[in-house]
Design a protein around this motif. Sequence first.
Motif, mmCIF file in Angstrom:
data_model
loop_
_atom_site.group_PDB
_atom_site.id
_atom_site.type_symbol
_atom_site.label_atom_id
_atom_site.label_comp_id
_atom_site.label_asym_id
_atom_site.label_seq_id
_atom_site.Cartn_x
_atom_site.Cartn_y
_atom_site.Cartn_z
ATOM 1 N N ASN A 105 27.599 67.012 59.928
ATOM 2 C CA ASN A 105 28.393 65.792 59.990
ATOM 3 C C ASN A 105 28.683 65.234 58.602
ATOM 4 O O ASN A 105 28.228 65.768 57.591
ATOM 5 N N ASP A 106 29.436 64.126 58.572
ATOM 6 C CA ASP A 106 29.932 63.580 57.307
ATOM 7 C C ASP A 106 28.812 63.242 56.328
ATOM 8 O O ASP A 106 28.991 63.386 55.115
ATOM 9 N N ASN A 107 27.674 62.765 56.834
ATOM 10 C CA ASN A 107 26.590 62.407 55.921
ATOM 11 C C ASN A 107 25.854 63.627 55.367
ATOM 12 O O ASN A 107 24.886 63.483 54.618
ATOM 13 N N ASP A 108 26.343 64.831 55.707
ATOM 14 C CA ASP A 108 25.805 66.064 55.124
ATOM 15 C C ASP A 108 26.717 66.644 54.044
ATOM 16 O O ASP A 108 26.342 67.615 53.373
ATOM 17 N N GLN A 109 27.911 66.088 53.877
ATOM 18 C CA GLN A 109 28.899 66.690 52.979
ATOM 19 C C GLN A 109 28.385 66.835 51.549
ATOM 20 O O GLN A 109 28.500 67.909 50.947
ATOM 21 N N GLU A 110 27.841 65.753 50.999
ATOM 22 C CA GLU A 110 27.387 65.796 49.608
ATOM 23 C C GLU A 110 26.284 66.832 49.423
ATOM 24 O O GLU A 110 26.252 67.546 48.416
ATOM 25 N N MET A 111 25.377 66.910 50.383
ATOM 26 C CA MET A 111 24.268 67.855 50.290
ATOM 27 C C MET A 111 24.777 69.294 50.302
ATOM 28 O O MET A 111 24.363 70.119 49.477
ATOM 29 N N LEU A 112 25.696 69.615 51.202
ATOM 30 C CA LEU A 112 26.198 70.981 51.283
ATOM 31 C C LEU A 112 27.009 71.353 50.046
ATOM 32 O O LEU A 112 26.970 72.500 49.589
ATOM 33 N N ALA A 113 27.731 70.384 49.493
ATOM 34 C CA ALA A 113 28.521 70.650 48.294
ATOM 35 C C ALA A 113 27.639 70.813 47.062
ATOM 36 O O ALA A 113 28.024 71.495 46.103
ATOM 37 N N HIS A 114 26.454 70.224 47.077
ATOM 38 C CA HIS A 114 25.567 70.205 45.908
ATOM 39 C C HIS A 114 24.784 71.496 45.733
ATOM 40 O O HIS A 114 24.489 71.902 44.613
#
Length: 272
Positions: free
Chosen positions: A220-229
């Motif tokens: 979900n959206d609150n995982d975006q930064e983590m997956l991109a990092h």
Amino acid sequence: MTHIKLIATDVDGTFLNSQRHYNQPRFHEQLDRLHAAGIHFVIASGNSLGHLHDVFAPTPAIKTFVAENGGLITSGDKTLFEDAIPTPVVHEIVRTILADDTLRPQVLRLSGAHGTYINRADQTNDPASQAYFFNNIVLVDDLTQVDDTFYKVNGEWPNESIQALAAKINERFPTEIHATASGFGSIDIIPPHMNKAIGLHQLADSWGIKPAEIAAFGDNDNDQEMLAHVGLGVAMSNGTDTVKQVADLITKTDNDHDGVLDVIDAILADEL
């Protein structure tokens, strides 16, 4: 041998299936292999620490939690990192949201160190889910009178509107907070500089692990930064389009068919 030294996973919609369970026998066998290979396993969730402890009670070998979207990180009985929204900001958010009929949710919750605070007049549309996700509810008459260490503000809206509402909340508070859709008709309002990526980076850095050596799973959206990092960002096949756009890999199977565990097997086999 795999270059991955740390695996982090979101919980709901990712590691857990639709019945909120996980394949314990298969995962326990994998966890033994991960430990033998020196690979850390971490839970990274927007949920409270108490809820995560309950969910993973059948697997006491899981010791490390990035809870509250990175706002609270613990390993064993030690708190490693903690970040909170200033209490005056929390109270201003509450006043603003409740005064605007276009923003007012079905239920507004304050996630604090000593409880999840809800106005006793608020009525959730899904009492069973509220009882599942929030096991430390404290009913109050006025949220603006609550004093605690606040990790996030959480609201419950119609699911089809949450991304637009999150954007609107961010427009109202451009520097004080960050609102992000967290699934199931829920929006998490967290410190502006905080997300799962920041929390996971703090943890990994303390262990001497580089972002390129991390695999992370989310839906979900609150995982975006983590997956991109991280070096290997894995989106669930049942995930949102926005999280898939930043991922390096999309699981072949969804959360109801061991999608995370299949990729862990591939990591252990040095296939990724």
